[in-house]
Design a protein around this motif. Structure first.
Motif, PDB file in Angstrom:
ATOM      1  N   SER A  27       0.841  -1.195   0.000  1.00 45.36           N
ATOM      2  CA  SER A  27       0.000   0.000   0.000  1.00 45.36           C
ATOM      3  C   SER A  27       0.877   1.247   0.000  1.00 45.36           C
ATOM      4  CB  SER A  27      -0.904   0.006   1.240  1.00 45.36           C
ATOM      5  OG  SER A  27      -1.611   1.222   1.330  1.00 45.36           O
ATOM      6  N   GLY A  28       0.486   2.237  -0.770  1.00 42.70           N
ATOM      7  CA  GLY A  28       1.226   3.496  -0.746  1.00 42.70           C
ATOM      8  C   GLY A  28       0.895   4.333   0.475  1.00 42.70           C
ATOM      9  N   LEU A 111      -0.895  -5.475  -5.023  1.00 49.83           N
ATOM     10  CA  LEU A 111      -0.317  -4.137  -5.120  1.00 49.83           C
ATOM     11  C   LEU A 111      -1.445  -3.116  -5.230  1.00 49.83           C
ATOM     12  CD1 LEU A 111       2.264  -5.021  -7.932  1.00 49.83           C
ATOM     13  CD2 LEU A 111       2.538  -5.300  -5.452  1.00 49.83           C
ATOM     14  N   SER A 112      -1.363  -2.031  -4.457  1.00 53.15           N
ATOM     15  CA  SER A 112      -2.456  -1.057  -4.480  1.00 53.15           C
ATOM     16  C   SER A 112      -2.025   0.355  -4.823  1.00 53.15           C
ATOM     17  CB  SER A 112      -3.190  -1.038  -3.127  1.00 53.15           C
ATOM     18  OG  SER A 112      -2.355  -0.522  -2.119  1.00 53.15           O
ATOM     19  N   ALA A 113      -0.744   0.558  -5.146  1.00 49.63           N
ATOM     20  CA  ALA A 113      -0.282   1.881  -5.571  1.00 49.63           C
ATOM     21  C   ALA A 113       0.912   1.682  -6.493  1.00 49.63           C
ATOM     22  CB  ALA A 113       0.116   2.740  -4.367  1.00 49.63           C
ATOM     23  N   PRO A 114       0.980   2.398  -7.605  1.00 53.08           N
ATOM     24  CA  PRO A 114       2.051   2.184  -8.582  1.00 53.08           C
ATOM     25  C   PRO A 114       3.346   2.911  -8.231  1.00 53.08           C
ATOM     26  CG  PRO A 114       0.548   3.842  -9.398  1.00 53.08           C
ATOM     27  CD  PRO A 114      -0.018   3.378  -8.076  1.00 53.08           C
ATOM     28  N   ASP A 115       3.839   2.707  -7.018  1.00 52.13           N
ATOM     29  CA  ASP A 115       5.066   3.379  -6.590  1.00 52.13           C
ATOM     30  C   ASP A 115       6.275   2.463  -6.831  1.00 52.13           C
ATOM     31  OD1 ASP A 115       4.969   1.511  -4.515  1.00 52.13           O
ATOM     32  OD2 ASP A 115       4.094   2.931  -3.103  1.00 52.13           O
ATOM     33  N   ARG A 139      -7.249   7.991  -9.659  1.00 47.08           N
ATOM     34  CA  ARG A 139      -6.717   8.341 -10.975  1.00 47.08           C
ATOM     35  C   ARG A 139      -5.487   9.224 -10.798  1.00 47.08           C
ATOM     36  NH1 ARG A 139     -10.570   9.577 -15.795  1.00 47.08           N
ATOM     37  NH2 ARG A 139      -8.552   9.111 -16.741  1.00 47.08           N
ATOM     38  N   PHE A 140      -4.360   8.585 -10.502  1.00 43.24           N
ATOM     39  CA  PHE A 140      -3.119   9.318 -10.251  1.00 43.24           C
ATOM     40  C   PHE A 140      -2.771  10.258 -11.399  1.00 43.24           C
ATOM     41  CE2 PHE A 140      -2.431   5.488  -7.613  1.00 43.24           C
ATOM     42  CZ  PHE A 140      -2.092   6.090  -6.415  1.00 43.24           C
ATOM     43  N   LEU A 159       4.038   5.174 -17.592  1.00 44.95           N
ATOM     44  CA  LEU A 159       4.463   4.388 -16.426  1.00 44.95           C
ATOM     45  C   LEU A 159       3.331   3.514 -15.902  1.00 44.95           C
ATOM     46  CD1 LEU A 159       6.571   7.074 -14.495  1.00 44.95           C
ATOM     47  CD2 LEU A 159       7.430   5.140 -15.819  1.00 44.95           C
ATOM     48  N   LEU A 160       2.119   4.055 -15.885  1.00 44.95           N
ATOM     49  CA  LEU A 160       0.976   3.291 -15.400  1.00 44.95           C
ATOM     50  C   LEU A 160       0.674   2.105 -16.318  1.00 44.95           C
ATOM     51  CD1 LEU A 160      -1.443   6.145 -14.232  1.00 44.95           C
ATOM     52  CD2 LEU A 160      -0.049   4.641 -12.810  1.00 44.95           C
ATOM     53  N   ARG A 161       0.748   2.319 -17.625  1.00 45.96           N
ATOM     54  CA  ARG A 161       0.512   1.201 -18.548  1.00 45.96           C
ATOM     55  C   ARG A 161       1.514   0.078 -18.301  1.00 45.96           C
ATOM     56  NH1 ARG A 161       0.339   5.524 -22.417  1.00 45.96           N
ATOM     57  NH2 ARG A 161      -1.825   6.174 -22.748  1.00 45.96           N
ATOM     58  N   ARG A 162       2.758   0.454 -18.074  1.00 46.37           N
ATOM     59  CA  ARG A 162       3.798  -0.547 -17.817  1.00 46.37           C
ATOM     60  C   ARG A 162       3.519  -1.279 -16.510  1.00 46.37           C
ATOM     61  NH1 ARG A 162       9.381   2.185 -17.868  1.00 46.37           N
ATOM     62  NH2 ARG A 162       8.639   2.606 -19.989  1.00 46.37           N
ATOM     63  N   PHE A 163       3.098  -0.537 -15.503  1.00 45.31           N
ATOM     64  CA  PHE A 163       2.854  -1.145 -14.198  1.00 45.31           C
ATOM     65  C   PHE A 163       1.697  -2.141 -14.241  1.00 45.31           C
ATOM     66  CE2 PHE A 163       0.673  -1.041 -10.034  1.00 45.31           C
ATOM     67  CZ  PHE A 163       1.700  -1.526  -9.229  1.00 45.31           C
TER      68      PHE A 163
END
Length: 397
Positions: A27-28, A111-115, A139-140, A159-163
């Motif tokens: 979690s972020g 995973l709940s945040a794309p960090d 919607r980051f 970056l989001l698409r990759r994640f």
């Protein structure tokens, strides 16, 4: 040389479908700032543990958390987000935490945040041969536009698409939000829906209190427009101010009730000088505030579900919300509230003015919202997530 991580020899272990699952959650923000996303994650962990699962949560932490976390929380190295110091961004995953996860022998990683830590956890899951899923809570990519940084949105979307590619499952809060994510190209698969529930013993019309309204200087027949949430720009604060100022210009009697706090409070308060600010409320105090309002205003376009909409509906009041994001999954226009084109001040004012002038309409729409809220049960919703976990664990085993 990079360290290789492998699960211990699984020979002799009980199959995943016939024993309690071991779940790792990244979690972020698990508990250092209170918001709808981290409260949903805490509820999920509580449900999983009640079903016998063993859960370990990895997240940035703070010396002054907003609330006590549910379950076992492991701190991940992080730094304060520039310009929004109350939020933290996790670094990548140190080797000691990778070893900790490998020794834990998870059946699934969520995973709940794309960090950066979640990116590293995604790679670790593949190295361990463990299914990995993600849930999208916000919607980051849209946030930066509220702070004059909209030019970096295309890079964030890359970056989001990759994640979100190559995962075993993606959870979204509503079907309509999932379609939005597919339309924008951020995800390329049909996601599963992990909705949200509402505590109906806490949020209900019986919490309405005329005495509390009186204590705030609100008359019995004075229509109250409620806004609930963190006071940050991405919640649509400027639209709230514009809409109620338009009501004032039309001479429509109302009071604006603001429940929440945050870094944009001073900016917001200057734009709505006649509003009542309660600050942060929780528990039965929050439930009383919802039920004591006459309608909810939610102009946010960044919500993936809109917990406040559901809490207002369970409290028996109609919702005026932006026709965007998760709002459309909850609010039925003309039945449980009004859906308004985003950023159209006059349309918001029109919808609010109708509810202010027509007590019978807001009562009917509030009753319809209350009936609709009965279907949103936390145990059923979280049970569906656990079922999907078990299915994925079984497939991998």
């Amino acid at each position: 040389m990079a360290t290789a991580f492998k699960l211990p020899d699984p020979s002799g272990q009980t199959p995943a479908e016939s024993r309690p699952l071991r779940v790792v959650l990244f979690s972020g923000n698990y508990n250092y700032v209170r918001d709808g996303a981290n409260q949903a994650l805490n509820r999920l962990v509580a449900f999983l543990e009640a079903q016998g699962c063993v859960v370990r949560v990895y997240s940035p932490t703070s010396d002054t958390p907003a609330f006590e976390p549910t379950g076992t929380l492991v701190s991940v190295p992080s730094f304060a987000f520039p310009g929004r110091g109350e939020y933290r961004v996790a670094f990548g995953l140190p080797d000691r935490l990778k070893r900790d996860i490998a020794d834990f022998r998870p059946d699934i990683i969520h995973l709940s945040a794309p960090d950066p830590a979640a990116h590293a956890a995604k790679k670790l899951a593949r190295a361990l041969g463990v299914p990995v899923v993600a849930s999208i809570h916000t919607r980051f990519e849209t946030y930066f536009e509220y702070y004059g940084l909209g030019f970096i949105r295309p890079g964030i979307e890359v970056l989001l698409r990759r994640f979100y590619s190559g995962l075993d499952e993606i959870f979204v809060t509503s079907q309509s939000f999932g379609e939005t994510m597919r339309d924008t190209g951020i995800i390329g698969v049909h996601p599963a829906v992990w909705s949200r529930g509402v505590d109906k013993t806490r949020f209900n019309p019986g919490r309405r209190s005329l005495e509390w309204r009186w204590s705030l200087g609100i008359a019995d027949d004075e229509p109250v427009i409620g806004f609930v949430g963190r006071l940050v720009l991405e919640k649509g604060l400027d639209m709230v101010a514009a809409a109620v100022n338009e009501l004032a210009a039309r001479g429509i009697r109302h009071r604006l009730l603001i429940v929440g706090d945050g870094p944009a409070r001073e900016h917001f308060q200057a734009r709505v000088p006649g509003a009542i600010f309660t600050g942060f409320l929780d528990g039965t105090n929050l439930a009383r505030a919802y039920a004591s309002a006459d309608m909810l205003l939610n102009p946010s376009t960044t919500e993936t579900f809109g917990n406040i909409n559901l809490e207002a509906m369970a409290s028996g009041i109609p919702v005026v919300a932006a026709r965007a994001g998760g709002n459309e999954a909850l609010v039925t226009d003309g039945i449980t509230g009004a859906l308004v084109p985003p950023h159209e001040t006059q349309a918001y004012a029109d919808a609010l003015a109708r509810y202010c002038a027509e007590p019978h309409t807001r009562a009917a729409h509030g009753k319809a919202g209350l009936d609709a809220a009965q279907a949103f049960d936390w145990d059923v919703i979280n049970g569906a997530v656990l079922s999907r976990y078990r299915e994925l664990a079984r497939q991998h085993s």
